[in-house]
Design a protein around this motif. Structure first.
Motif, PDB file in Angstrom:
ATOM      1  N   UNK A  16       0.828  -1.217   0.000  1.00 32.34           N
ATOM      2  CA  UNK A  16       0.000   0.000   0.000  1.00 32.34           C
ATOM      3  C   UNK A  16       0.859   1.262   0.000  1.00 32.34           C
ATOM      4  N   UNK A  17       1.982   1.203   0.699  1.00 31.92           N
ATOM      5  CA  UNK A  17       2.889   2.349   0.724  1.00 31.92           C
ATOM      6  C   UNK A  17       3.432   2.627  -0.682  1.00 31.92           C
ATOM      7  N   UNK A  18       3.841   1.569  -1.390  1.00 28.86           N
ATOM      8  CA  UNK A  18       4.389   1.730  -2.745  1.00 28.86           C
ATOM      9  C   UNK A  18       3.319   2.290  -3.681  1.00 28.86           C
ATOM     10  N   UNK A  19       2.109   1.728  -3.605  1.00 30.16           N
ATOM     11  CA  UNK A  19       1.018   2.209  -4.456  1.00 30.16           C
ATOM     12  C   UNK A  19       0.690   3.665  -4.152  1.00 30.16           C
ATOM     13  N   UNK A  20       0.674   4.012  -2.873  1.00 29.29           N
ATOM     14  CA  UNK A  20       0.377   5.383  -2.481  1.00 29.29           C
ATOM     15  C   UNK A  20       1.404   6.357  -3.047  1.00 29.29           C
ATOM     16  N   UNK A  21       2.675   5.960  -3.013  1.00 32.72           N
ATOM     17  CA  UNK A  21       3.722   6.817  -3.583  1.00 32.72           C
ATOM     18  C   UNK A  21       3.511   7.017  -5.077  1.00 32.72           C
ATOM     19  N   UNK A  22       3.188   5.946  -5.790  1.00 23.72           N
ATOM     20  CA  UNK A  22       2.953   6.062  -7.229  1.00 23.72           C
ATOM     21  C   UNK A  22       1.855   7.081  -7.500  1.00 23.72           C
ATOM     22  N   UNK A  24       0.598   9.480  -5.486  1.00 22.32           N
ATOM     23  CA  UNK A  24       0.896  10.840  -5.032  1.00 22.32           C
ATOM     24  C   UNK A  24       1.836  11.553  -5.999  1.00 22.32           C
ATOM     25  N   UNK A  25       2.907  10.883  -6.402  1.00 22.45           N
ATOM     26  CA  UNK A  25       3.855  11.499  -7.327  1.00 22.45           C
ATOM     27  C   UNK A  25       3.180  11.744  -8.677  1.00 22.45           C
ATOM     28  N   UNK A  26       2.330  10.791  -9.098  1.00 16.63           N
ATOM     29  CA  UNK A  26       1.567  10.970 -10.344  1.00 16.63           C
ATOM     30  C   UNK A  26       0.724  12.241 -10.256  1.00 16.63           C
ATOM     31  N   UNK A  27       0.113  12.459  -9.109  1.00 14.06           N
ATOM     32  CA  UNK A  27      -0.739  13.630  -8.937  1.00 14.06           C
ATOM     33  C   UNK A  27       0.034  14.934  -8.884  1.00 14.06           C
ATOM     34  N   UNK A  28       1.247  14.896  -8.320  1.00 19.21           N
ATOM     35  CA  UNK A  28       2.047  16.122  -8.258  1.00 19.21           C
ATOM     36  C   UNK A  28       2.513  16.546  -9.649  1.00 19.21           C
ATOM     37  N   UNK A 110       7.606   8.050 -14.563  1.00 17.54           N
ATOM     38  CA  UNK A 110       8.573   8.227 -13.479  1.00 17.54           C
ATOM     39  C   UNK A 110       7.933   8.194 -12.094  1.00 17.54           C
ATOM     40  N   UNK A 111       6.614   8.366 -12.022  1.00 18.12           N
ATOM     41  CA  UNK A 111       5.936   8.202 -10.737  1.00 18.12           C
ATOM     42  C   UNK A 111       6.079   6.769 -10.251  1.00 18.12           C
ATOM     43  N   UNK A 416      -2.055   8.064 -18.510  1.00 15.90           N
ATOM     44  CA  UNK A 416      -3.348   7.547 -18.084  1.00 15.90           C
ATOM     45  C   UNK A 416      -3.236   6.166 -17.442  1.00 15.90           C
ATOM     46  N   UNK A 417      -2.375   5.311 -17.980  1.00 19.68           N
ATOM     47  CA  UNK A 417      -2.309   3.927 -17.493  1.00 19.68           C
ATOM     48  C   UNK A 417      -1.392   3.764 -16.281  1.00 19.68           C
ATOM     49  N   UNK A 418      -0.279   4.497 -16.261  1.00 20.76           N
ATOM     50  CA  UNK A 418       0.641   4.345 -15.133  1.00 20.76           C
ATOM     51  C   UNK A 418       0.037   4.901 -13.852  1.00 20.76           C
ATOM     52  N   UNK A 419      -0.963   5.767 -13.988  1.00 20.83           N
ATOM     53  CA  UNK A 419      -1.635   6.327 -12.819  1.00 20.83           C
ATOM     54  C   UNK A 419      -2.722   5.438 -12.254  1.00 20.83           C
ATOM     55  N   UNK A 420      -2.869   4.222 -12.785  1.00 23.44           N
ATOM     56  CA  UNK A 420      -3.848   3.259 -12.286  1.00 23.44           C
ATOM     57  C   UNK A 420      -3.132   2.147 -11.519  1.00 23.44           C
ATOM     58  N   UNK A 421      -3.893   1.127 -11.147  1.00 20.94           N
ATOM     59  CA  UNK A 421      -3.285  -0.007 -10.432  1.00 20.94           C
ATOM     60  C   UNK A 421      -2.305  -0.784 -11.298  1.00 20.94           C
ATOM     61  N   UNK A 422      -2.331  -0.570 -12.631  1.00 22.32           N
ATOM     62  CA  UNK A 422      -1.303  -1.197 -13.485  1.00 22.32           C
ATOM     63  C   UNK A 422       0.076  -0.681 -13.076  1.00 22.32           C
ATOM     64  N   UNK A 423       0.176   0.639 -12.877  1.00 27.35           N
ATOM     65  CA  UNK A 423       1.439   1.217 -12.416  1.00 27.35           C
ATOM     66  C   UNK A 423       1.822   0.722 -11.033  1.00 27.35           C
TER      67      UNK A 423
END
Length: 479
Positions: A16-22, A24-28, A110-111, A416-423
């Protein structure tokens, strides 16, 4: 088997920590050298995990290193987190729908890259802690890979000098060893200055800087026929001299990228391009100023570390997509033009060794292209500042799937795709593989001697920074 089981268990604790980082960084989605929130998010995560943080590496505010452990070997894991302009896009949306028009987006993934690298460092930290082994892991926060040569500057400032090996990964549309070479390049600015005048009543009094740019581009176009096939020369106008055609433009400027398999070849081509710029200035009676704004060395994949990381990916089971990720993939596949969709399905079925019907239901690459020595002969026609790291420390890399086949990097579809659970799943797979590779090195440190011999054999111990001595990081993107 015991190590793989432990790695998997730690990953489940930190997933969950790894997914959250992906996410958050995607959103920034921050530009190079401006990744304030992204770098801070990673730093805070590492601090909570017990890492010691050193900030402002190489006098770059968004560059840092987090360190855990003690003793040898010292292994670096490289994280990136910068985004690209014009690639803003809503996560999971298969039709163009930017969150912010002309905004930044993670079209190179890169997220996920940053999240996976952090995940790997945390897994290694937990392994060192629980097994009480000797070894140090360093998570390097590396800004501005896309346009600002962050790692190249960090190499120049000796940030990687005390590590024994380095690992990284990159999001792509496939899973594979990245034991391939990339191109070196220079980023060069050409500024022409002439004399303004009324273009209608007194054109003879003007000396057009815009004409000089035009003539230079024509000259370079003829040069392209007479350079090595693997070289590339790209250009764009930075300033076309204003919007008034009835004014002779007294200033105009160009930005050139000059790429080739080796930096010395870039040098040779750059000297010829400079001569063309001087010729254009001579023809138009203008003056030209040439500024090298930075550069990148070619990437040297390390055979030993590439093999270790490739094997680790296979041993840890690779990327584990669920029905949720395949459903996202089906949505994106359905949005493709029919002819392109047919090609994707046909090739995907062959590569994954399943029927076309099955691939239509599971349109994400799960097969893996393992390391083999012949990969070392391939040159990918892009550039990365990992190249400069690879000149001073043995480097191993892999790629992990973050989108359906033919999802190109530097596109909104990648965003679009890296910002989902695929990423998320790709980040976790990369974290497991890199962690196991690090552990293999800690348990058999003698393999580093072979890796270092391979590097010296390639470079002869010579590294020349492509960054001009007087150039400051903030000047690199100031075009």
């Amino acid at each position: 088997m015991e190590d793989k089981k432990l790695i998997h268990g730690i990953l489940m604790e930190k997933a969950n920590l790894i997914s959250s980082l992906n996410h958050k960084i995607w959103g920034y989605a921050e530009p190079g050298y401006q990744e304030i929130q992204s770098s801070r998010e990673i730093i805070n995560t590492l601090l909570q995990e017990g890492f010691v943080i050193t900030e402002n590496l190489a006098n770059i505010s968004t560059a840092f290193v987090g360190t855990y452990g003690h003793g040898m070997p010292v292994i670096g894991i490289l994280a990136e987190y910068d985004a690209l302009p014009g690639l803003s896009q809503s996560a999971g949306c298969s039709e163009y729908n930017p969150i912010k028009e002309d905004g930044y987006g993670h079209g190179c993934g890169h997220c996920a890259l940053g999240a996976g690298a952090v995940g790997a460092a945390i897994i290694v930290k937990e392994y060192i802690k629980r097994k009480k082994i000797s070894g140090t892991v360093k998570l390097f926060g590396c800004p501005a890979e896309e346009t600002g040569f962050g790692k190249t500057i960090m190499v120049k400032e000796n940030c990687f000098d005390k590590i024994d090996a380095a690992f990284s990964w990159h999001p792509l549309d496939k899973n594979m060893s990245l034991a391939v070479r990339t191109l070196a390049y220079y980023k060069v600015k050409f500024e022409f200055r002439g004399t303004t005048s009324h273009a209608g009543s007194a054109p003879e009094k003007g000396r057009s800087a815009l004409d000089a740019c035009e003539l230079m581009n024509v000259g370079v176009n003829y040069l392209r026929e007479h350079i090595i096939p693997d070289a590339r020369i790209h250009y764009s106008y930075l300033d076309s001299g204003g919007k008034a055609p009835n004014v002779v433009q007294a200033y105009s400027s160009l930005l050139y990228f000059i790429r080739a398999p080796k930096l010395y070849q870039c040098n040779e081509i750059l000297e010829r391009v400079k001569k063309i710029s001087l010729g254009a200035a001579l023809m138009t009676e203008t003056e030209v100023n040439v500024s090298v704004l930075g550069g990148i060395s070619d990437t040297i994949p390390n055979p030993t570390l590439s093999a270790i990381l490739s094997d680790a990916y296979l041993e840890t089971g690779g990327v584990e997509f669920s029905e949720k990720e395949f459903e996202i993939g089906r949505v994106f596949l359905a949005s493709m033009p029919k002819q392109q969709k047919d090609v994707i399905v046909r090739n995907g079925a062959l590569q994954n060794n399943i029927s076309e019907e099955n691939f239509l239901q599971r349109p994400l690459n799960t097969f893996y292209i393992p390391y083999n020595p012949q990969m070392m002969e391939k040159v990918m026609m892009h550039s990365s500042d990992l190249g400069d790291v690879s000149y001073i420390v043995p480097l191993g890399q892999i790629a992990v799937t973050v989108g359906i086949p033919e999802t190109e990097v530097h596109t909104w579809r990648m965003t679009a795709q890296v910002g989902t659970s695929i990423g998320d799943k790709a980040s976790q797979a990369a974290a497991k593989a890199i962690a196991l590779a690090c552990i293999k090195v800690y348990k058999n440190p003698q393999i580093l001697e072979k890796a270092k011999r391979e590097l010296v054999s390639e470079t002869k111990g010579i590294y020349i920074s492509p960054i001009p001595t007087t150039l400051l990081p903030q000047e690199i993107d100031d075009c």
